[in-house]
Write a protein that holds these residues in place. Structure first.
Motif, PDB file in Angstrom:
ATOM      1  N   THR A   1       0.908  -1.175   0.033  1.00 63.15           N
ATOM      2  CA  THR A   1       0.047  -0.021   0.021  1.00 63.15           C
ATOM      3  C   THR A   1       0.788   1.132   0.111  1.00 63.15           C
ATOM      4  OG1 THR A   1      -1.594  -0.905   1.222  1.00 63.15           O
ATOM      5  CG2 THR A   1      -1.813   1.274   1.208  1.00 63.15           C
ATOM      6  N   GLN A   2       1.998   1.129   0.852  1.00 62.25           N
ATOM      7  CA  GLN A   2       2.886   2.294   0.913  1.00 62.25           C
ATOM      8  C   GLN A   2       3.483   2.588  -0.622  1.00 62.25           C
ATOM      9  OE1 GLN A   2       2.735   4.331   3.622  1.00 62.25           O
ATOM     10  NE2 GLN A   2       1.070   3.021   4.023  1.00 62.25           N
ATOM     11  N   GLU A   3       4.076   1.392  -1.293  1.00 57.04           N
ATOM     12  CA  GLU A   3       4.705   1.647  -2.467  1.00 57.04           C
ATOM     13  C   GLU A   3       3.471   2.092  -3.380  1.00 57.04           C
ATOM     14  OE1 GLU A   3       7.807   1.092  -3.296  1.00 57.04           O
ATOM     15  OE2 GLU A   3       8.115   0.905  -0.927  1.00 57.04           O
ATOM     16  N   LYS A   4       2.281   1.732  -3.458  1.00 59.02           N
ATOM     17  CA  LYS A   4       1.403   2.072  -4.371  1.00 59.02           C
ATOM     18  C   LYS A   4       1.116   3.785  -4.202  1.00 59.02           C
ATOM     19  CE  LYS A   4      -0.893   0.556  -7.931  1.00 59.02           C
ATOM     20  NZ  LYS A   4      -0.177  -0.225  -9.166  1.00 59.02           N
ATOM     21  N   ILE A   5       1.070   3.949  -2.926  1.00 63.53           N
ATOM     22  CA  ILE A   5       0.697   5.392  -2.699  1.00 63.53           C
ATOM     23  C   ILE A   5       1.861   6.420  -3.162  1.00 63.53           C
ATOM     24  CG2 ILE A   5       0.326   6.941  -0.682  1.00 63.53           C
ATOM     25  CD1 ILE A   5      -1.287   4.908   0.563  1.00 63.53           C
ATOM     26  N   LYS A   6       3.065   5.846  -3.044  1.00 66.74           N
ATOM     27  CA  LYS A   6       4.187   6.459  -3.532  1.00 66.74           C
ATOM     28  C   LYS A   6       3.991   6.850  -4.890  1.00 66.74           C
ATOM     29  CE  LYS A   6       7.213   4.530  -0.728  1.00 66.74           C
ATOM     30  NZ  LYS A   6       8.389   4.015  -0.177  1.00 66.74           N
ATOM     31  N   SER A   7       3.716   5.471  -5.785  1.00 67.37           N
ATOM     32  CA  SER A   7       3.991   5.562  -7.061  1.00 67.37           C
ATOM     33  C   SER A   7       2.624   6.611  -7.636  1.00 67.37           C
ATOM     34  CB  SER A   7       3.671   4.428  -7.780  1.00 67.37           C
ATOM     35  OG  SER A   7       2.559   3.842  -7.760  1.00 67.37           O
ATOM     36  N   ILE A   8       1.463   6.841  -6.831  1.00 68.90           N
ATOM     37  CA  ILE A   8       0.504   7.559  -7.389  1.00 68.90           C
ATOM     38  C   ILE A   8       0.882   9.237  -7.118  1.00 68.90           C
ATOM     39  CG2 ILE A   8      -1.983   7.999  -7.141  1.00 68.90           C
ATOM     40  CD1 ILE A   8      -2.439   5.101  -6.483  1.00 68.90           C
ATOM     41  N   ARG A   9       1.099   9.263  -5.970  1.00 71.12           N
ATOM     42  CA  ARG A   9       1.539  10.703  -5.566  1.00 71.12           C
ATOM     43  C   ARG A   9       2.619  10.795  -4.546  1.00 71.12           C
ATOM     44  NH1 ARG A   9      -2.966  10.798  -1.138  1.00 71.12           N
ATOM     45  NH2 ARG A   9      -4.293   9.565  -2.474  1.00 71.12           N
ATOM     46  N   PRO A  10       3.487  11.920  -4.604  1.00 70.24           N
ATOM     47  CA  PRO A  10       4.670  11.942  -3.948  1.00 70.24           C
ATOM     48  C   PRO A  10       4.147  11.962  -2.364  1.00 70.24           C
ATOM     49  CG  PRO A  10       4.746  13.831  -5.234  1.00 70.24           C
ATOM     50  CD  PRO A  10       3.400  12.667  -5.608  1.00 70.24           C
ATOM     51  N   ILE A  11       5.081  11.332  -1.505  1.00 76.16           N
ATOM     52  CA  ILE A  11       4.967  11.619  -0.051  1.00 76.16           C
ATOM     53  C   ILE A  11       5.762  12.545   0.500  1.00 76.16           C
ATOM     54  CG2 ILE A  11       4.929  10.301   1.952  1.00 76.16           C
ATOM     55  CD1 ILE A  11       4.065   7.939   0.651  1.00 76.16           C
ATOM     56  N   ASN A  12       5.364  13.470   1.435  1.00 80.44           N
ATOM     57  CA  ASN A  12       6.399  14.030   2.098  1.00 80.44           C
ATOM     58  C   ASN A  12       7.620  13.547   2.878  1.00 80.44           C
ATOM     59  OD1 ASN A  12       7.178  15.754   4.063  1.00 80.44           O
ATOM     60  ND2 ASN A  12       5.534  17.124   4.579  1.00 80.44           N
TER      61      ASN A  12
ATOM     62  N   ILE B   1       9.301  14.063   5.223  1.00 83.83           N
ATOM     63  CA  ILE B   1       9.375  14.032   6.527  1.00 83.83           C
ATOM     64  C   ILE B   1       8.331  13.051   7.273  1.00 83.83           C
ATOM     65  CG2 ILE B   1       8.783  15.373   8.787  1.00 83.83           C
ATOM     66  CD1 ILE B   1       9.735  17.844   7.486  1.00 83.83           C
ATOM     67  N   PHE B   2       7.041  12.908   6.525  1.00 83.49           N
ATOM     68  CA  PHE B   2       6.214  11.744   6.823  1.00 83.49           C
ATOM     69  C   PHE B   2       6.778  10.447   6.381  1.00 83.49           C
ATOM     70  CE2 PHE B   2       2.569   9.214   5.830  1.00 83.49           C
ATOM     71  CZ  PHE B   2       2.057   9.038   7.071  1.00 83.49           C
ATOM     72  N   HIS B   3       7.585  10.461   5.543  1.00 85.03           N
ATOM     73  CA  HIS B   3       8.003   9.023   5.031  1.00 85.03           C
ATOM     74  C   HIS B   3       9.076   8.546   5.975  1.00 85.03           C
ATOM     75  CE1 HIS B   3      10.307   6.053   2.851  1.00 85.03           C
ATOM     76  NE2 HIS B   3       9.266   6.218   1.675  1.00 85.03           N
ATOM     77  N   SER B   4       9.992   9.515   6.445  1.00 84.68           N
ATOM     78  CA  SER B   4      10.861   8.853   7.343  1.00 84.68           C
ATOM     79  C   SER B   4      10.368   8.718   8.640  1.00 84.68           C
ATOM     80  CB  SER B   4      12.090   9.914   7.410  1.00 84.68           C
ATOM     81  OG  SER B   4      11.560  11.193   8.243  1.00 84.68           O
ATOM     82  N   TRP B   5       9.320   9.389   9.048  1.00 86.16           N
ATOM     83  CA  TRP B   5       8.486   9.119  10.242  1.00 86.16           C
ATOM     84  C   TRP B   5       7.883   7.614  10.188  1.00 86.16           C
ATOM     85  CZ3 TRP B   5       3.342   8.111  11.546  1.00 86.16           C
ATOM     86  CH2 TRP B   5       3.026   7.942  12.859  1.00 86.16           C
ATOM     87  N   CYS B   6       7.340   7.260   8.830  1.00 81.53           N
ATOM     88  CA  CYS B   6       6.717   5.976   8.922  1.00 81.53           C
ATOM     89  C   CYS B   6       7.803   4.937   9.112  1.00 81.53           C
ATOM     90  CB  CYS B   6       6.012   5.831   7.648  1.00 81.53           C
ATOM     91  SG  CYS B   6       4.473   6.683   7.570  1.00 81.53           S
ATOM     92  N   LYS B   7       9.084   5.064   8.459  1.00 83.19           N
ATOM     93  CA  LYS B   7       9.980   4.116   8.328  1.00 83.19           C
ATOM     94  C   LYS B   7      10.659   3.830   9.876  1.00 83.19           C
ATOM     95  CE  LYS B   7      12.286   4.025   3.790  1.00 83.19           C
ATOM     96  NZ  LYS B   7      13.383   4.049   3.264  1.00 83.19           N
ATOM     97  N   HIS B   8      10.720   5.227  10.411  1.00 84.91           N
ATOM     98  CA  HIS B   8      10.930   5.084  11.955  1.00 84.91           C
ATOM     99  C   HIS B   8      10.153   4.444  12.773  1.00 84.91           C
ATOM    100  CE1 HIS B   8      12.954   6.088  15.891  1.00 84.91           C
ATOM    101  NE2 HIS B   8      11.534   6.501  16.342  1.00 84.91           N
ATOM    102  N   ARG B   9       8.901   4.292  12.498  1.00 91.33           N
ATOM    103  CA  ARG B   9       7.753   3.635  13.248  1.00 91.33           C
ATOM    104  C   ARG B   9       7.946   2.095  13.045  1.00 91.33           C
ATOM    105  NH1 ARG B   9       4.935   5.373  17.382  1.00 91.33           N
ATOM    106  NH2 ARG B   9       3.068   4.213  16.225  1.00 91.33           N
ATOM    107  N   ILE B  10       8.113   1.803  11.670  1.00 93.55           N
ATOM    108  CA  ILE B  10       8.265   0.364  11.097  1.00 93.55           C
ATOM    109  C   ILE B  10       9.475  -0.417  12.044  1.00 93.55           C
ATOM    110  CG2 ILE B  10       8.530  -1.225   9.540  1.00 93.55           C
ATOM    111  CD1 ILE B  10       6.871   0.743   7.687  1.00 93.55           C
ATOM    112  N   VAL B  11      10.506   0.367  11.930  1.00 94.89           N
ATOM    113  CA  VAL B  11      11.853  -0.181  12.433  1.00 94.89           C
ATOM    114  C   VAL B  11      11.694  -0.282  14.233  1.00 94.89           C
ATOM    115  CG1 VAL B  11      14.322   0.085  12.837  1.00 94.89           C
ATOM    116  CG2 VAL B  11      13.185   0.435  10.471  1.00 94.89           C
TER     117      VAL B  11
END
Length: 166
Positions: free
Chosen positions: A141-152, A154-164
């Motif tokens: 879902t995250q990959e599909k969202i990135k391919s449709i519209r760019p993600i901020n 800062i938000f992207h790095s926060w999401c990665k941090h939350r997953i790790v």
């Protein structure tokens, strides 16, 4: 063709079924269940006080004890019904979310849409497969969202941090 028209055509190709109503219903059921659990705790505490009073010899009317018992029973039955309902709503939401990956044209998904439900009922498999499917849902879902519209970023790095972190 400009970028907006291309994005509109891509969105038309992807016939993803709306899952937001199921998600809202699931959250509502969880909140009601949480509230009912708190009410059950208070009612249970009241029941305990009645029993303690009876144990030390204080007068407890039979009517008061019966009403407390009835209240505990009703709360327990409603909680049980809500637990069953939450399982059904969750499985519907989970299956739709996984099915949307298939409908989005992602061809390398490991399992069929129906497996998102059946994996919860197959002994031993229920320990690891639901987590694998949820990881696929999240990642794709995250990959599909990135391919449709760019993600901020800062938000992207926060999401990665939350997953790790989890």
């Amino acid at each position: 063709m400009n970028e907006t028209e291309i994005n509109q055509q891509e969105e038309k190709k992807i016939e993803i079924k709306d899952n937001s109503k199921r998600a809202k219903t699931l959250l509502t059921v969880f909140w009601v269940l949480t509230g009912l659990t708190l009410i059950g705790l208070l009612s249970g505490y009241n029941e305990l006080q009645i029993l303690k009073n009876a144990q030390i010899g204080e007068y407890v009317s039979e009517e008061e004890a019966n009403i407390s018992d009835l209240l505990q029973g009703i709360i327990g039955l409603v909680q049980f019904g809500l637990y069953i309902g939450s399982v059904v709503v969750f499985l519907n939401w989970f299956r739709r979310a996984y099915g949307n990956l298939h409908r989005a044209g992602i061809t390398y998904i490991k399992h069929k849409e129906s497996m998102a439900v059946w994996t919860w009922f197959i002994p031993i498999v229920w320990f690891y497969r639901p987590v694998q499917i949820m990881n696929e849902i999240w990642t794709e879902t995250q990959e599909k969202i990135k391919s449709i519209r760019p993600i901020n970023p800062i938000f992207h790095s926060w999401c990665k941090h939350r997953i790790v972190a989890s």
